[in-house]
Design a protein around this motif. Structure first.
Motif, PDB file in Angstrom:
ATOM      1  N   LYS A 287       0.763  -1.047  -0.036  1.00 21.15           N
ATOM      2  CA  LYS A 287       0.210   0.223  -0.387  1.00 21.15           C
ATOM      3  C   LYS A 287       1.021   0.952  -0.099  1.00 21.15           C
ATOM      4  O   LYS A 287       0.523   2.103  -0.540  1.00 21.15           O
ATOM      5  CB  LYS A 287      -1.123   0.434   1.067  1.00 21.15           C
ATOM      6  CG  LYS A 287      -1.956   1.198   1.264  1.00 21.15           C
ATOM      7  CD  LYS A 287      -3.117   1.344   0.130  1.00 21.15           C
ATOM      8  CE  LYS A 287      -3.598   2.583   0.626  1.00 21.15           C
ATOM      9  NZ  LYS A 287      -4.919   2.346  -0.710  1.00 21.15           N
ATOM     10  N   LEU A 288       2.241   0.887   1.432  1.00 17.70           N
ATOM     11  CA  LEU A 288       2.594   2.132   0.895  1.00 17.70           C
ATOM     12  C   LEU A 288       3.409   2.800  -0.564  1.00 17.70           C
ATOM     13  O   LEU A 288       3.570   3.289  -0.789  1.00 17.70           O
ATOM     14  CB  LEU A 288       3.728   2.037   1.431  1.00 17.70           C
ATOM     15  CG  LEU A 288       5.145   3.137   1.799  1.00 17.70           C
ATOM     16  CD1 LEU A 288       5.489   3.518   3.512  1.00 17.70           C
ATOM     17  CD2 LEU A 288       6.737   3.180   1.127  1.00 17.70           C
ATOM     18  N   SER A 289       3.444   1.381  -1.621  1.00 21.81           N
ATOM     19  CA  SER A 289       4.257   2.041  -2.674  1.00 21.81           C
ATOM     20  C   SER A 289       3.415   2.411  -3.789  1.00 21.81           C
ATOM     21  O   SER A 289       4.129   2.880  -4.186  1.00 21.81           O
ATOM     22  CB  SER A 289       5.235   0.174  -3.085  1.00 21.81           C
ATOM     23  OG  SER A 289       5.792  -0.402  -2.318  1.00 21.81           O
ATOM     24  N   SER A 290       2.297   1.951  -3.801  1.00 26.69           N
ATOM     25  CA  SER A 290       1.388   2.194  -4.589  1.00 26.69           C
ATOM     26  C   SER A 290       0.658   3.526  -4.330  1.00 26.69           C
ATOM     27  O   SER A 290       0.752   4.701  -5.358  1.00 26.69           O
ATOM     28  CB  SER A 290      -0.789   1.042  -4.402  1.00 26.69           C
ATOM     29  OG  SER A 290      -0.809   1.578  -3.309  1.00 26.69           O
ATOM     30  N   ILE A 291       0.815   4.334  -3.193  1.00 26.13           N
ATOM     31  CA  ILE A 291       1.016   5.301  -2.463  1.00 26.13           C
ATOM     32  C   ILE A 291       2.225   6.694  -3.573  1.00 26.13           C
ATOM     33  O   ILE A 291       1.889   7.318  -4.165  1.00 26.13           O
ATOM     34  CB  ILE A 291       0.164   5.818  -1.290  1.00 26.13           C
ATOM     35  CG1 ILE A 291      -1.098   5.098  -0.769  1.00 26.13           C
ATOM     36  CG2 ILE A 291       0.836   7.569  -0.715  1.00 26.13           C
ATOM     37  CD1 ILE A 291      -0.489   5.527   0.916  1.00 26.13           C
ATOM     38  N   TYR A 292       3.389   6.024  -3.529  1.00 26.15           N
ATOM     39  CA  TYR A 292       4.055   6.798  -4.197  1.00 26.15           C
ATOM     40  C   TYR A 292       4.273   6.738  -5.318  1.00 26.15           C
ATOM     41  O   TYR A 292       4.231   7.288  -6.268  1.00 26.15           O
ATOM     42  CB  TYR A 292       4.882   5.832  -3.138  1.00 26.15           C
ATOM     43  CG  TYR A 292       5.764   6.716  -1.856  1.00 26.15           C
ATOM     44  CD1 TYR A 292       6.291   7.856  -2.300  1.00 26.15           C
ATOM     45  CD2 TYR A 292       6.028   6.186  -0.930  1.00 26.15           C
ATOM     46  CE1 TYR A 292       6.396   9.021  -1.076  1.00 26.15           C
ATOM     47  CE2 TYR A 292       5.462   6.940   0.681  1.00 26.15           C
ATOM     48  CZ  TYR A 292       6.629   8.396   0.461  1.00 26.15           C
ATOM     49  OH  TYR A 292       7.109   9.140   1.374  1.00 26.15           O
ATOM     50  N   VAL A 293       4.243   5.284  -6.037  1.00 28.01           N
ATOM     51  CA  VAL A 293       3.667   5.670  -7.220  1.00 28.01           C
ATOM     52  C   VAL A 293       2.655   6.283  -7.767  1.00 28.01           C
ATOM     53  O   VAL A 293       2.429   6.921  -8.973  1.00 28.01           O
ATOM     54  CB  VAL A 293       3.725   3.959  -7.974  1.00 28.01           C
ATOM     55  CG1 VAL A 293       3.031   3.707  -9.521  1.00 28.01           C
ATOM     56  CG2 VAL A 293       5.048   3.052  -7.475  1.00 28.01           C
ATOM     57  N   SER A 294       1.952   6.173  -7.024  1.00 25.54           N
ATOM     58  CA  SER A 294       0.714   7.376  -7.912  1.00 25.54           C
ATOM     59  C   SER A 294       0.514   8.411  -7.287  1.00 25.54           C
ATOM     60  O   SER A 294      -0.268   9.423  -7.866  1.00 25.54           O
ATOM     61  CB  SER A 294      -1.080   6.986  -6.736  1.00 25.54           C
ATOM     62  OG  SER A 294      -0.566   7.021  -5.267  1.00 25.54           O
ATOM     63  N   MET A 295       1.517   8.688  -7.128  1.00 27.57           N
ATOM     64  CA  MET A 295       2.093  10.533  -6.528  1.00 27.57           C
ATOM     65  C   MET A 295       1.073  11.539  -5.516  1.00 27.57           C
ATOM     66  O   MET A 295       0.521  12.057  -5.762  1.00 27.57           O
ATOM     67  CB  MET A 295       2.453  11.160  -7.660  1.00 27.57           C
ATOM     68  CG  MET A 295       3.929  10.789  -8.559  1.00 27.57           C
ATOM     69  SD  MET A 295       3.832  11.899  -9.633  1.00 27.57           S
ATOM     70  CE  MET A 295       3.003  11.286 -10.743  1.00 27.57           C
ATOM     71  N   GLY A 296       0.555  10.079  -4.813  1.00 34.26           N
ATOM     72  CA  GLY A 296      -1.029  10.864  -3.278  1.00 34.26           C
ATOM     73  C   GLY A 296      -2.238  10.833  -4.007  1.00 34.26           C
ATOM     74  O   GLY A 296      -3.037  11.041  -3.357  1.00 34.26           O
ATOM     75  N   ILE A 297      -2.240  10.271  -5.378  1.00 36.76           N
ATOM     76  CA  ILE A 297      -3.965  10.196  -5.907  1.00 36.76           C
ATOM     77  C   ILE A 297      -4.545   9.041  -5.214  1.00 36.76           C
ATOM     78  O   ILE A 297      -4.763   8.863  -4.677  1.00 36.76           O
ATOM     79  CB  ILE A 297      -3.644   9.846  -7.378  1.00 36.76           C
ATOM     80  CG1 ILE A 297      -2.897  11.079  -8.201  1.00 36.76           C
ATOM     81  CG2 ILE A 297      -4.993   9.567  -8.067  1.00 36.76           C
ATOM     82  CD1 ILE A 297      -3.023  11.142  -9.666  1.00 36.76           C
ATOM     83  N   ASP A 298      -3.659   7.976  -4.443  1.00 35.18           N
ATOM     84  CA  ASP A 298      -4.323   6.966  -4.140  1.00 35.18           C
ATOM     85  C   ASP A 298      -4.040   7.256  -2.436  1.00 35.18           C
ATOM     86  O   ASP A 298      -2.422   6.991  -2.226  1.00 35.18           O
ATOM     87  CB  ASP A 298      -3.405   5.280  -4.371  1.00 35.18           C
ATOM     88  CG  ASP A 298      -3.648   4.024  -3.237  1.00 35.18           C
ATOM     89  OD1 ASP A 298      -4.977   4.768  -3.115  1.00 35.18           O
ATOM     90  OD2 ASP A 298      -3.159   3.180  -4.235  1.00 35.18           O
ATOM     91  N   ALA A 299      -4.870   7.353  -1.307  1.00 35.34           N
ATOM     92  CA  ALA A 299      -4.434   8.140  -0.842  1.00 35.34           C
ATOM     93  C   ALA A 299      -4.425   6.929   0.519  1.00 35.34           C
ATOM     94  O   ALA A 299      -4.546   5.596   0.428  1.00 35.34           O
ATOM     95  CB  ALA A 299      -5.339   8.990  -0.671  1.00 35.34           C
ATOM     96  N   PRO A 300      -3.696   7.199   1.718  1.00 37.10           N
ATOM     97  CA  PRO A 300      -3.521   6.745   3.066  1.00 37.10           C
ATOM     98  C   PRO A 300      -4.379   6.971   3.584  1.00 37.10           C
ATOM     99  O   PRO A 300      -5.410   7.250   3.143  1.00 37.10           O
ATOM    100  CB  PRO A 300      -1.910   7.217   3.426  1.00 37.10           C
ATOM    101  CG  PRO A 300      -1.811   8.567   3.200  1.00 37.10           C
ATOM    102  CD  PRO A 300      -2.663   8.612   1.266  1.00 37.10           C
TER     103      PRO A 300
END
Length: 227
Positions: free
Chosen positions: A195-208
């Motif tokens: 989940k952390l990786s997906s947040i950074y890959v999406s540049m914050g679009i995928d919110a935590p």
């Protein structure tokens, strides 16, 4: 001032561009990844030379040697997987402990790589709790940074406990910065590394997830498990 037909035409063109942009970015990222892999693993690389050497007894064309080398490597990995899944696993681990892990610099690098692979594989005995996503709240209530905690053991600086955190870079979270921050600034993020990786890959679009909600959910889960 632009006329109504021109504005309508511009809006339609912009809608088409926005619809096409995700596909273009995806293809661009795949091409960049392919070029990176070709540079480090292609026929002209050091790894590619080794693969060509494996396939050289069975072919005389460079690319055919390279392809056969990859095929032979894949075939050789399978018996290794059988050994790892068998009862010989503990003997292999003992051999690694007596060799690689005892070499000063190489042992440290191997331990770090083994812990990262353990996170991806989620294998038994992997030190998952020691490599967990965390929130770092600067000054205790200031700017929040989503980071990775590589080691839960604090380091004391001037008598005050500090924790090491790794702050990845976006959108390719394979680099970043290592910071030592006061222990009281760090909070568990209650999310996985994926989940952390997906947040950074999406540049914050995928919110935590919300920090307080995640903590309450974790506490509820622990209470339910205790019952």
């Amino acid at each position: 001032m632009p006329s109504q037909p021109f504005r309508r035409l511009s809006a339609t063109w912009l809608a088409g561009l926005l619809a096409l942009l995700p596909l273009v970015l995806t293809v661009g990222l795949l091409v960049w990844t392919g070029q990176l892999l070709y540079h480090y693993l292609g026929p002209g690389s050091v790894v590619g030379s080794l693969l060509s050497w494996l396939g050289q007894p069975f072919a005389r064309q460079p690319y055919l040697e390279y392809g056969l080398g990859i095929l032979l490597l894949l075939l050789l990995i399978y018996p290794l997987g059988v050994l790892v899944q068998s009862s010989l696993r503990r003997h292999i681990d003992a051999l690694i402990d007596l060799t690689l892990r005892r070499i000063p610099l190489i042992g440290s690098l191997y331990n770090l790589a083994d812990r990262f692979v353990g996170l991806l594989d989620q294998k038994d005995g992997a030190d998952i709790t020691a490599m967990s996503p965390v929130w770092c709240l600067f000054s205790g209530d200031g700017a929040a940074v989503l980071a990775l905690l590589p080691n839960p053991e604090p380091v004391h600086i001037d008598g005050r406990p500090y924790l090491a955190i790794l702050v990845p870079t976006a959108p390719v979270p394979i680099g970043g910065g290592l910071l030592y921050v006061p222990s009281e600034w760090v909070r568990p993020a209650q999310i996985g590394v994926d989940k952390l990786s997906s947040i950074y890959v999406s540049m914050g679009i995928d919110a935590p997830p919300d920090l307080q909600a995640a903590v309450k959910q974790a506490q509820t889960s622990r209470a339910t498990s205790a019952l």
